[in-house]
Design a protein around this motif. Structure first.
Motif, short mmCIF file in Angstrom:
data_model
loop_
_atom_site.label_atom_id
_atom_site.label_comp_id
_atom_site.label_asym_id
_atom_site.label_seq_id
_atom_site.Cartn_x
_atom_site.Cartn_y
_atom_site.Cartn_z
N PRO A 1 19.64 -17.02 0.25
CA PRO A 1 19.47 -15.56 0.10
C PRO A 1 18.12 -15.20 -0.49
N GLY A 2 17.59 -14.06 -0.05
CA GLY A 2 16.30 -13.63 -0.55
C GLY A 2 16.37 -12.52 -1.57
N HIS A 3 17.58 -12.30 -2.13
CA HIS A 3 17.72 -11.22 -3.09
C HIS A 3 17.18 -11.63 -4.47
N SER A 4 17.24 -10.70 -5.41
CA SER A 4 16.61 -10.90 -6.72
C SER A 4 17.52 -11.59 -7.72
N VAL A 5 16.92 -11.96 -8.84
CA VAL A 5 17.66 -12.60 -9.93
C VAL A 5 18.73 -11.66 -10.49
N CYS A 6 18.52 -10.37 -10.38
CA CYS A 6 19.51 -9.41 -10.89
C CYS A 6 20.90 -9.65 -10.30
N PHE A 7 20.94 -10.04 -9.03
CA PHE A 7 22.22 -10.34 -8.39
C PHE A 7 22.91 -11.51 -9.09
N GLU A 8 22.13 -12.51 -9.49
CA GLU A 8 22.70 -13.68 -10.15
C GLU A 8 23.22 -13.31 -11.54
N CYS A 9 22.52 -12.41 -12.24
CA CYS A 9 23.02 -11.96 -13.54
C CYS A 9 24.38 -11.29 -13.40
N LYS A 10 24.50 -10.46 -12.37
CA LYS A 10 25.77 -9.76 -12.15
C LYS A 10 26.88 -10.74 -11.80
N ARG A 11 26.57 -11.73 -10.99
CA ARG A 11 27.58 -12.71 -10.58
C ARG A 11 28.13 -13.50 -11.77
N ARG A 12 27.26 -13.86 -12.71
CA ARG A 12 27.73 -14.66 -13.84
C ARG A 12 28.14 -13.81 -15.03
N GLY A 13 28.07 -12.48 -14.87
CA GLY A 13 28.52 -11.58 -15.92
C GLY A 13 27.56 -11.50 -17.09
N THR A 14 26.28 -11.74 -16.84
CA THR A 14 25.28 -11.68 -17.90
C THR A 14 24.84 -10.23 -18.13
N VAL A 15 24.87 -9.81 -19.39
CA VAL A 15 24.41 -8.47 -19.73
C VAL A 15 22.91 -8.36 -19.46
N CYS A 16 22.48 -7.27 -18.85
CA CYS A 16 21.06 -7.07 -18.53
C CYS A 16 20.25 -7.00 -19.82
N VAL A 17 19.31 -7.92 -19.99
CA VAL A 17 18.52 -7.98 -21.22
C VAL A 17 17.59 -6.79 -21.35
N THR A 18 17.20 -6.22 -20.20
CA THR A 18 16.32 -5.05 -20.25
C THR A 18 17.08 -3.81 -20.67
N VAL A 19 18.23 -3.58 -20.05
CA VAL A 19 19.03 -2.40 -20.36
C VAL A 19 19.58 -2.47 -21.78
N ALA A 20 20.09 -3.65 -22.16
CA ALA A 20 20.78 -3.78 -23.45
C ALA A 20 19.81 -3.94 -24.63
N HIS A 21 18.68 -4.60 -24.41
CA HIS A 21 17.81 -4.95 -25.53
C HIS A 21 16.35 -4.53 -25.35
N GLY A 22 16.00 -3.97 -24.19
CA GLY A 22 14.61 -3.60 -23.96
C GLY A 22 13.68 -4.78 -23.81
N THR A 23 14.23 -5.91 -23.34
CA THR A 23 13.43 -7.12 -23.17
C THR A 23 12.73 -7.10 -21.81
N PRO A 24 11.41 -7.25 -21.77
CA PRO A 24 10.72 -7.30 -20.47
C PRO A 24 11.27 -8.44 -19.62
N CYS A 25 11.52 -8.17 -18.34
CA CYS A 25 12.16 -9.16 -17.48
C CYS A 25 11.68 -8.98 -16.05
N LEU A 26 11.28 -10.07 -15.39
CA LEU A 26 10.83 -10.02 -14.00
C LEU A 26 11.98 -10.18 -13.01
#
Length: 267
Positions: free
Chosen positions: A170-195
């Motif tokens: 798949p050519g989709h982004s890492v964000c999809f993998e975060c959602k699949r494993r139930g990882t809280v978004c570090v940018t939304v939750a903590h303001g951490t810069p993330c590519l």
């Protein structure tokens, strides 16, 4: 179009070759680390050339060549042309082979100055001013990204070509993998810069799973919008220098990352 099934040679098995150019060998080691899966592959293919694993060097032709590393010398250019001519299918593996790698940082500096500082006799050093991906010199059938590559994706690519089908990577982004494993978004939750939003999936969202922002080691995803993304990095505390540095790390010569870095420098 789907790949045709691999051609067989005298042994009744397709031939596999693994090549190294300018790199750290990490992607070749990923293949060796496949362990049980590698045994299964070895039953179906004849490994004709893989100096990381064996001194045997079959002359080819090869049904499938895996190429690690970037082109950094004139000799590399001639060698990759030879590899391409001897290979029915050629797959580049890793950030060096697909986007120039960390060594492509030289593309934005004076290589002659570096050589003069590091070597007592820089006139003995034969190197190009740039580090470029394999696809800049020969046609490539498939690019497998990562620094290093993911073993699951590597097995998928090898088995796909053996079976005569297109690799399912798949050519989709890492964000999809975060959602699949139930990882809280570090940018939304903590303001951490993330590519993660602009980076190709494949790592399993390893860094965000440990509370760190993605560093972009798998290169750009198939869909990126840097005009919308870069202001988010600035919002989360990155200045221009930080943004350029994070874009010019593992995949410096990736066109999407390079264009975004240049645009940020000129802003």
């Amino acid at each position: 179009m789907p790949a045709a099934p691999a051609t067989v040679h005298g042994t009744g098995r397709p031939t596999l070759a693994v090549w190294k150019f300018a790199s750290c060998d990490g992607c070749q080691l990923t293949l060796l680390d496949c362990e049980d899966e590698l045994l299964g592959i070895a039953e179906r293919v004849r490994i004709s050339y893989f100096l990381e694993a064996s001194s045997t060097a079959g002359p080819g032709p090869y049904d499938l060549s895996l190429v690690e590393g970037s082109v950094t010398t004139e000799a590399d250019i001639e060698r990759i042309r030879h590899v391409r001519a001897a290979s029915r299918r050629l797959v580049t593996i890793g950030a060096c082979a697909t986007a120039g790698g960390v060594q492509a940082l030289r593309n934005h500096a004076d290589v002659a100055e570096f050589a003069a500082v590091v070597y007592a006799r820089p006139d003995y050093i034969a190197t190009l001013a740039t580090s470029t991906p394999i696809s800049a010199h020969v046609p490539v059938d498939f690019e497998l990204r990562g620094c290093p590559i993911d073993r699951g994706q590597l097995i998928e690519v090898i088995t796909a070509y053996l079976a005569g089908r297109t690799p399912d990577v798949p050519g989709h982004s890492v964000c999809f993998e975060c959602k699949r494993r139930g990882t809280v978004c570090v940018t939304v939750a903590h303001g951490t810069p993330c590519l993660g939003p602009v980076t190709h999936a494949g790592c399993g969202a390893l860094c965000p799973a440990y509370g760190r922002g993605c560093y972009g080691c798998f290169g750009p995803s198939n869909s990126t919008d840097f005009d919308a993304f870069l202001p988010l990095l600035r919002r989360d505390g990155m200045d221009t220098l930080d943004m350029v540095r994070v874009l010019r790390t593992f995949n410096t010569a990736a066109p999407e990352f390079d264009a975004a870095a240049r645009k940020e420098e000129q802003a």
